[in-house]
Structure formats: structure tokens, C-alpha cells
Design an enzyme around this catalytic site. Structure first.
Site, PDB file in Angstrom:
ATOM      1  N   SER A  50       3.765  -8.025   5.649  1.00 18.14           N
ATOM      2  CA  SER A  50       2.990  -9.241   5.879  1.00 18.14           C
ATOM      3  C   SER A  50       3.249 -10.317   4.829  1.00 18.14           C
ATOM      4  O   SER A  50       3.145 -11.512   5.127  1.00 18.14           O
ATOM      5  CB  SER A  50       1.494  -8.913   5.920  1.00 18.14           C
ATOM      6  OG  SER A  50       1.098  -8.264   4.728  1.00 18.14           O
ATOM      7  N   ASP A 212      -6.873 -12.206  -1.693  1.00 17.48           N
ATOM      8  CA  ASP A 212      -7.330 -10.844  -1.440  1.00 17.48           C
ATOM      9  C   ASP A 212      -6.671  -9.861  -2.397  1.00 17.48           C
ATOM     10  O   ASP A 212      -6.720  -8.655  -2.179  1.00 17.48           O
ATOM     11  CB  ASP A 212      -7.049 -10.441   0.013  1.00 17.48           C
ATOM     12  CG  ASP A 212      -5.558 -10.501   0.354  1.00 17.48           C
ATOM     13  OD1 ASP A 212      -4.753 -10.936  -0.500  1.00 17.48           O
ATOM     14  OD2 ASP A 212      -5.192 -10.106   1.474  1.00 17.48           O
ATOM     15  N   HIS A 215      -2.044 -10.753  -0.704  1.00 20.01           N
ATOM     16  CA  HIS A 215      -1.272 -11.791  -0.015  1.00 20.01           C
ATOM     17  C   HIS A 215      -1.288 -13.096  -0.812  1.00 20.01           C
ATOM     18  O   HIS A 215      -2.289 -13.428  -1.441  1.00 20.01           O
ATOM     19  CB  HIS A 215      -1.827 -12.021   1.389  1.00 20.01           C
ATOM     20  CG  HIS A 215      -1.715 -10.814   2.257  1.00 20.01           C
ATOM     21  ND1 HIS A 215      -2.755  -9.905   2.403  1.00 20.01           N
ATOM     22  CD2 HIS A 215      -0.697 -10.339   2.997  1.00 20.01           C
ATOM     23  CE1 HIS A 215      -2.370  -8.931   3.208  1.00 20.01           C
ATOM     24  NE2 HIS A 215      -1.111  -9.168   3.577  1.00 20.01           N
TER      25      HIS A 215
END
Length: 234
Positions: A50, A212, A215
Site C-alpha cells: 500500500s 497512522d 503510511h
């Protein structure tokens, strides 16, 4: 005695498709990647999870804003294929490479950032040990070398996670990165570790860099862009 979730089999090296739910359709992105790679004929291929996925480029995920300023600052003059998939582990990347991603491509550079999700324990997959994850990376590099033997491979050290430096995951990532550096040296790949640039002076990971604590924001992606820029000019 081994934990019941542990196994003698290294799951990080066994190709599997989608394992986890995320904010996008994994299968749709895979099919789109197969279409886009022919259209783009990329000079640069990014492989990852991601963190790579959310940066930007094609194939695009409409629900993800990305970090366009950092992306354009390093990639605007290149044809780039982004093979980052949210929640992917090394074993997911292996499956994707075995099912057409990068087939027939002749990129000049391949950038690989993978392994952070292998440190997570979920109902769908166990956490892997650092040496297992490094073997997963080795298997990915074997695939990339076979598919694109002309490419220069850049191995990214896994980025710091969690807010505080004494978190156990930090130690696991440090052990992984030491093994990644050894692999890169053995194979004469470039190895890039921007961890120190992402952290504050006290070793903490700021919410301004990673809200977070995983990320990246534009601030974090700028660090990555700055590290890649001189390597892509070679």
C-alpha cells in the site's frame, strides 16, 4: 514447542493471491495492471504494497488521493507502472509476477519495497520471521531478474513503523533490513534506506510523516522521491 500458527513452511515464499480486504478491489487492480503495462511500456516499475500503491501513477485507484507533488517531482519525465497493492505481502507479489505482471516488459529500473505486511499477524496469514521475509524478497528478485534481465534493481529498506523506537516491530524491521542489505550487496543491487530521514531526532515517527505510523504523507513521500531521483538518472 512451536506456536500453532507457526510452520516449517516459509509462507513468505509461497505465491498466493489476495489475502486481506482493503479500500480497493485487488482483483480489479491486477487486471488493470495487466492492461496498463502494455499501454505504458514502462521505463520504471515500482513493486510493493500500500505504501507504493498510495503514492500515485498508473494503474490509478480513484478512491486514493496519493501524493502527486512528490510523485511528479521524481517521475514526471518517465513512463512508470505502479505495481503496489494495498495489504500485499511477499507471497502476494510472487503470485502477481507469476500471473502476468511484468510479462514482456523491458524497464530500465525496478524499485522494490515489500515486507512490512509480513510482520503482521491476521486471521488470514501468520507473521513471518525476518529471515523468512528476506527469502520472500529473494524469490521476488529471482522473478524480476528472469522477467527483466536488463533492469537495474533498487531494493528499498522497509520503512519504520509504529510511533516509538522501542516498539518490537521496529526491531523486526531492523533485522529484515540488515538481511535486505546483505542480499543487495550480494547481487550488486542498489540498496536505499530512508528510515533515518523519516524519523524525528528522538527516533519517533511523526504523524506529519505517517499519520497512522505506517503510511506516508507528502512529507514522507518527498523523502522517498529525493532518494530515488539520483538513482533514476543513471
Amino acid at each position: 514447542m512451536k506456536n500453532k500458527r507457526e510452520s516449517a513452511v516459509n509462507t513468505a515464499t509461497i505465491p498466493v493471491p489476495k489475502l486481506e480486504e482493503d479500500c480497493y478491489d485487488w482483483w480489479e487492480r491486477h487486471e488493470e495492471a495487466l492492461r496498463k503495462q502494455v499501454e505504458i511500456n514502462p521505463e520504471i516499475v515500482l513493486i510493493g504494497d500500500s505504501i507504493t500503491h498510495f503514492w500515485g501513477g498508473e494503474p490509478r485507484t480513484e478512491s486514493i488521493q496519493g501524493a502527486p507533488e512528490a510523485w511528479n517531482s521524481v517521475f514526471s519525465s518517465y513512463r512508470v507502472l505502479n505495481l503496489g497493492f494495498g495489504w500485499d505481502r511477499t507471497q502476494n507479489v510472487l503470485w502477481r509476477l507469476d500471473h502476468g505482471e511484468m510479462n514482456g516488459l523491458t524497464p530500465r529500473t525496478v524499485v522494490i519495497l515489500i515486507g512490512t505486511n509480513n510482520t503482521s499477524e491476521t486471521v488470514n496469514a501468520r507473521a513471518n520471521r525476518p529471515e523468512e521475509i528476506a527469502e520472500g524478497l529473494r524469490a521476488i528478485c529471482d522473478r524480476v531478474e528472469a522477467l527483466a534481465p536488463q533492469a537495474n534493481i533498487i531494493i528499498m529498506a522497509v520503512f519504520p513503523r509504529e510511533q516509538h523506537p522501542d516498539h518490537p516491530r521496529r526491531k523486526r524491521i531492523a533485522e529484515m533490513n540488515a538481511l535486505y542489505a546483505e542480499l543487495a550487496e550480494e547481487r550488486r543491487y542498489a540498496f536505499v534506506d530512508i528510515g533515518p530521514q523519516l524519523l524525528e531526532s528522538d527516533g519517533t515517527l511523526s504523524e506529519q510523516t505517517a499519520p497512522d505510523f505506517c503510511h506516508l504523507t507528502e512529507r514522507g513521500y518527498r523523502c522517498w522521491a529525493n532518494a530515488l531521483r539520483p538513482l533514476l538518472r543513471r
